[in-house]
Design a protein around this motif. Sequence first.
Motif, PDB file in Angstrom:
ATOM      1  N   GLY A 253       0.823  -1.221   0.000  1.00 25.73           N
ATOM      2  CA  GLY A 253       0.000   0.000   0.000  1.00 25.73           C
ATOM      3  C   GLY A 253       0.853   1.265   0.000  1.00 25.73           C
ATOM      4  N   HIS A 254       1.844   1.300   0.890  1.00 21.17           N
ATOM      5  CA  HIS A 254       2.730   2.471   0.938  1.00 21.17           C
ATOM      6  C   HIS A 254       3.497   2.651  -0.357  1.00 21.17           C
ATOM      7  CE1 HIS A 254       3.033   2.925   5.577  1.00 21.17           C
ATOM      8  NE2 HIS A 254       2.162   3.777   5.061  1.00 21.17           N
ATOM      9  N   ALA A 255       3.944   1.529  -0.925  1.00 28.75           N
ATOM     10  CA  ALA A 255       4.719   1.604  -2.169  1.00 28.75           C
ATOM     11  C   ALA A 255       3.852   2.199  -3.287  1.00 28.75           C
ATOM     12  CB  ALA A 255       5.235   0.213  -2.552  1.00 28.75           C
ATOM     13  N   ILE A 256       2.596   1.755  -3.341  1.00 30.67           N
ATOM     14  CA  ILE A 256       1.676   2.275  -4.364  1.00 30.67           C
ATOM     15  C   ILE A 256       1.415   3.763  -4.112  1.00 30.67           C
ATOM     16  CG2 ILE A 256      -0.711   2.152  -5.223  1.00 30.67           C
ATOM     17  CD1 ILE A 256      -0.566  -0.917  -4.593  1.00 30.67           C
ATOM     18  N   GLU A 257       1.213   4.100  -2.854  1.00 31.67           N
ATOM     19  CA  GLU A 257       0.943   5.490  -2.462  1.00 31.67           C
ATOM     20  C   GLU A 257       2.081   6.403  -2.943  1.00 31.67           C
ATOM     21  OE1 GLU A 257       0.352   5.713   1.779  1.00 31.67           O
ATOM     22  OE2 GLU A 257      -0.584   7.689   1.676  1.00 31.67           O
ATOM     23  N   LYS A 258       3.289   5.945  -2.719  1.00 30.56           N
ATOM     24  CA  LYS A 258       4.470   6.731  -3.080  1.00 30.56           C
ATOM     25  C   LYS A 258       4.592   6.879  -4.598  1.00 30.56           C
ATOM     26  CE  LYS A 258       8.938   6.611  -0.810  1.00 30.56           C
ATOM     27  NZ  LYS A 258       9.853   5.607  -0.224  1.00 30.56           N
ATOM     28  N   LEU A 259       4.441   5.742  -5.314  1.00 31.12           N
ATOM     29  CA  LEU A 259       4.622   5.775  -6.772  1.00 31.12           C
ATOM     30  C   LEU A 259       3.490   6.526  -7.463  1.00 31.12           C
ATOM     31  CD1 LEU A 259       6.003   2.201  -7.336  1.00 31.12           C
ATOM     32  CD2 LEU A 259       7.252   4.347  -7.526  1.00 31.12           C
ATOM     33  N   SER A 315       8.726  -1.563 -10.201  1.00 29.66           N
ATOM     34  CA  SER A 315       8.938  -0.332  -9.415  1.00 29.66           C
ATOM     35  C   SER A 315       8.262  -0.445  -8.054  1.00 29.66           C
ATOM     36  CB  SER A 315       8.370   0.887 -10.132  1.00 29.66           C
ATOM     37  OG  SER A 315       8.595   0.804 -11.495  1.00 29.66           O
ATOM     38  N   VAL A 316       7.069  -1.075  -8.031  1.00 31.84           N
ATOM     39  CA  VAL A 316       6.366  -1.212  -6.747  1.00 31.84           C
ATOM     40  C   VAL A 316       7.201  -2.069  -5.801  1.00 31.84           C
ATOM     41  CG1 VAL A 316       4.275  -2.028  -5.584  1.00 31.84           C
ATOM     42  CG2 VAL A 316       4.090  -0.940  -7.823  1.00 31.84           C
ATOM     43  N   ILE A 317       7.705  -3.174  -6.328  1.00 34.86           N
ATOM     44  CA  ILE A 317       8.496  -4.066  -5.468  1.00 34.86           C
ATOM     45  C   ILE A 317       9.770  -3.367  -5.000  1.00 34.86           C
ATOM     46  CG2 ILE A 317       9.786  -6.254  -5.396  1.00 34.86           C
ATOM     47  CD1 ILE A 317       7.510  -7.456  -7.032  1.00 34.86           C
ATOM     48  N   GLU A 318      10.368  -2.608  -5.914  1.00 35.97           N
ATOM     49  CA  GLU A 318      11.564  -1.847  -5.541  1.00 35.97           C
ATOM     50  C   GLU A 318      11.246  -0.855  -4.409  1.00 35.97           C
ATOM     51  OE1 GLU A 318      14.235   0.749  -8.378  1.00 35.97           O
ATOM     52  OE2 GLU A 318      13.895  -1.289  -9.128  1.00 35.97           O
ATOM     53  N   ALA A 319      10.084  -0.222  -4.525  1.00 34.99           N
ATOM     54  CA  ALA A 319       9.700   0.759  -3.494  1.00 34.99           C
ATOM     55  C   ALA A 319       9.492   0.088  -2.131  1.00 34.99           C
ATOM     56  CB  ALA A 319       8.436   1.508  -3.912  1.00 34.99           C
ATOM     57  N   THR A 320       9.022  -1.174  -2.136  1.00 33.45           N
ATOM     58  CA  THR A 320       8.896  -1.865  -0.840  1.00 33.45           C
ATOM     59  C   THR A 320      10.286  -2.179  -0.291  1.00 33.45           C
ATOM     60  OG1 THR A 320       8.840  -4.091  -1.745  1.00 33.45           O
ATOM     61  CG2 THR A 320       6.728  -3.009  -1.445  1.00 33.45           C
ATOM     62  N   ALA A 321      11.239  -2.358  -1.186  1.00 32.61           N
ATOM     63  CA  ALA A 321      12.603  -2.668  -0.737  1.00 32.61           C
ATOM     64  C   ALA A 321      13.201  -1.500   0.038  1.00 32.61           C
ATOM     65  CB  ALA A 321      13.483  -3.024  -1.933  1.00 32.61           C
ATOM     66  N   ASN A 322      12.737  -0.298  -0.234  1.00 34.11           N
ATOM     67  CA  ASN A 322      13.224   0.843   0.544  1.00 34.11           C
ATOM     68  C   ASN A 322      12.792   0.735   1.994  1.00 34.11           C
ATOM     69  OD1 ASN A 322      14.434   1.916  -1.662  1.00 34.11           O
ATOM     70  ND2 ASN A 322      12.730   3.273  -2.178  1.00 34.11           N
ATOM     71  N   GLY A 329      17.090  -5.311   6.546  1.00 32.56           N
ATOM     72  CA  GLY A 329      17.132  -6.195   5.383  1.00 32.56           C
ATOM     73  C   GLY A 329      16.015  -7.217   5.278  1.00 32.56           C
ATOM     74  N   VAL A 330      15.148  -7.294   6.244  1.00 29.08           N
ATOM     75  CA  VAL A 330      14.075  -8.294   6.184  1.00 29.08           C
ATOM     76  C   VAL A 330      12.753  -7.593   5.902  1.00 29.08           C
ATOM     77  CG1 VAL A 330      12.915 -10.165   7.401  1.00 29.08           C
ATOM     78  CG2 VAL A 330      15.267  -9.553   7.997  1.00 29.08           C
ATOM     79  N   ILE A 331      12.019  -8.106   4.929  1.00 32.76           N
ATOM     80  CA  ILE A 331      10.722  -7.511   4.671  1.00 32.76           C
ATOM     81  C   ILE A 331       9.687  -8.207   5.547  1.00 32.76           C
ATOM     82  CG2 ILE A 331      10.131  -8.938   2.647  1.00 32.76           C
ATOM     83  CD1 ILE A 331       9.170  -6.024   1.561  1.00 32.76           C
ATOM     84  N   ARG A 332       8.989  -7.383   6.329  1.00 36.60           N
ATOM     85  CA  ARG A 332       7.973  -7.957   7.213  1.00 36.60           C
ATOM     86  C   ARG A 332       6.616  -7.740   6.583  1.00 36.60           C
ATOM     87  NH1 ARG A 332      10.140  -5.930  13.003  1.00 36.60           N
ATOM     88  NH2 ARG A 332      10.045  -3.961  11.908  1.00 36.60           N
ATOM     89  N   PHE A 333       5.968  -8.825   6.272  1.00 36.21           N
ATOM     90  CA  PHE A 333       4.692  -8.778   5.590  1.00 36.21           C
ATOM     91  C   PHE A 333       3.626  -9.284   6.554  1.00 36.21           C
ATOM     92  CE2 PHE A 333       2.192  -8.691   1.808  1.00 36.21           C
ATOM     93  CZ  PHE A 333       2.968  -8.039   0.872  1.00 36.21           C
ATOM     94  N   GLU A 351       8.183 -13.376  -6.096  1.00 32.75           N
ATOM     95  CA  GLU A 351       7.174 -13.973  -6.990  1.00 32.75           C
ATOM     96  C   GLU A 351       5.777 -13.830  -6.398  1.00 32.75           C
ATOM     97  OE1 GLU A 351      10.082 -15.683  -6.133  1.00 32.75           O
ATOM     98  OE2 GLU A 351      10.916 -14.925  -8.030  1.00 32.75           O
ATOM     99  N   GLU A 352       5.667 -14.049  -5.106  1.00 32.91           N
ATOM    100  CA  GLU A 352       4.350 -13.916  -4.468  1.00 32.91           C
ATOM    101  C   GLU A 352       3.844 -12.480  -4.578  1.00 32.91           C
ATOM    102  OE1 GLU A 352       3.694 -16.812  -0.746  1.00 32.91           O
ATOM    103  OE2 GLU A 352       5.572 -15.717  -0.606  1.00 32.91           O
ATOM    104  N   MET A 353       4.767 -11.543  -4.388  1.00 28.39           N
ATOM    105  CA  MET A 353       4.363 -10.135  -4.495  1.00 28.39           C
ATOM    106  C   MET A 353       3.962  -9.796  -5.931  1.00 28.39           C
ATOM    107  SD  MET A 353       6.657  -7.701  -2.085  1.00 28.39           S
ATOM    108  CE  MET A 353       8.202  -8.513  -1.879  1.00 28.39           C
ATOM    109  N   GLU A 354       4.738 -10.290  -6.892  1.00 27.39           N
ATOM    110  CA  GLU A 354       4.426 -10.021  -8.312  1.00 27.39           C
ATOM    111  C   GLU A 354       3.042 -10.534  -8.662  1.00 27.39           C
ATOM    112  OE1 GLU A 354       9.010 -10.383  -9.949  1.00 27.39           O
ATOM    113  OE2 GLU A 354       7.457 -11.640 -10.884  1.00 27.39           O
ATOM    114  N   ASP A 355       2.793 -11.751  -8.208  1.00 28.98           N
ATOM    115  CA  ASP A 355       1.530 -12.413  -8.464  1.00 28.98           C
ATOM    116  C   ASP A 355       0.367 -11.596  -7.868  1.00 28.98           C
ATOM    117  OD1 ASP A 355       0.389 -14.545  -9.617  1.00 28.98           O
ATOM    118  OD2 ASP A 355       0.418 -15.822  -7.818  1.00 28.98           O
TER     119      ASP A 355
END
Length: 362
Positions: A253-259, A315-322, A329-333, A351-355
């Motif tokens: 959600g945050h990644a989408i908001e930012k982009l 780009s969305v996935i990259e934005a979550t990486a920020n 370094g760990v993404i908490r979902f 892959e799960e995120m892309e899907d």
Amino acid sequence: MANRMTVHMNERPVYDILLEQDFSALPKELESFHLEHRKICIVTDSNVAPLYLEEVKNLLALCCSQVISFVFPAGEEHKNLDTVRELYETLILAKFDRNDMLAALGGGVVGDLCGFAAATYLRGVSFIQLPTTLLSQVDSSIGGKTGVDFDAYKNMVGAFHMPKLVYENIGTLKTLPPEQFSAGMGEVIKHGLIQSRDYYEWILAHKEAIRSMDMDTLEKLVVESNHIKRRVVEKDPDEKGDRMLLNFGHTLGHAIEKLKHFELLHGECVALGSIAGMHISAKRGLISMEETKRFASALSWFGIKTSVSGLDIHSVIEATANDKKMDSGVIRFILLNEIGQAFVDRTVTQEEMEDALQYIFD
Ligand SMILES: NC(=O)c1ccc[n+]([C@@H]2O[C@H](COP(=O)([O-])OP(=O)(O)OC[C@H]3O[C@@H](n4cnc5c(N)ncnc54)[C@H](O)[C@@H]3O)[C@@H](O)[C@H]2O)c1
Ligand SMILES: [Zn+2]
């Protein structure tokens, strides 16, 4: 009938959340703070001021020695240190001291900014929350998180500072623009999804009454959401464990908001992120895909978009990486074990995120 609940920290009562259908009980509620010789500054924005400032000012004048106000232009772009600086100036010129008080009258922008000024002015003065949006009533006014944005970084500067009182006048929701009400519903339904299947089912069963703004139904809705938020923040006041569950839908959600450069409302982005979170949970066999579809159609009913266009998956996935970088370094979902039960997961793959993003992309 008034609804009251008390928020505790370390077993001690810290503040009350009071739900009313108007502002009239405010002077009585403030009696216990003995403000007869104290000043209060109402902080509000340019949309809320013409609607409610006069009324609240007159009521507060009944119990405080002096009432002043600080009005800033509405909008997230003013939730920054420049506005805080102007507020400090106003307080200094009016000779506010440690015993005086601030009152946040407005949505989450006002509450976050006023709370931050209260946390920092003279190393901390008291403040009360008078939230006027659905989002601020069910979410941002509770829990003591305050802060402002810094350049492009959201909520980058802030402090934990508990209000003395949260007074929710749900009558103010009648003047709220419909898209703001919808965005708030995104967070409300999220409360059900992460903590209570019963509440989730209740919302879906009462969707007509909610959408037609039936006040008794809204009262029940806000109270239930307040209970959930209260329970979560009581268990985890500094956001080290359970409070993270409130971030369901927020990573993507945050990644989408930012982009989208903040063209979409926060609640709308969280709703999209929540569908993605449900999709991942469904793909893992934790909940059914039917549930995901049912959730998406409930969001549509409340006027929330369930898909987004013009974005690139990578780009969305990259934005979550920020976000990830800031979290060693760990993404908490946050995922769902079942409806009403969320958990923190550290194993969500690209892959799960892309899907999941594919699923919410137009
Ligand atoms: N502190 C927290 O725990 C927390 C949690 C979630 C969100 N937030 C923050 O909350 C903010 C979003 O809050 P929001 O959605 O309330 O936005 P907001 O404060 O910008 O309010 C939305 C709009 O509605 C207007 N408005 C407010 N009340 C109204 C009323 N009764 N009638 C007519 N118009 C009214 C406002 O002027 C504004 O234009 C974000 O800055 C977010 O970071 C904080
Ligand atoms: Zn949120």
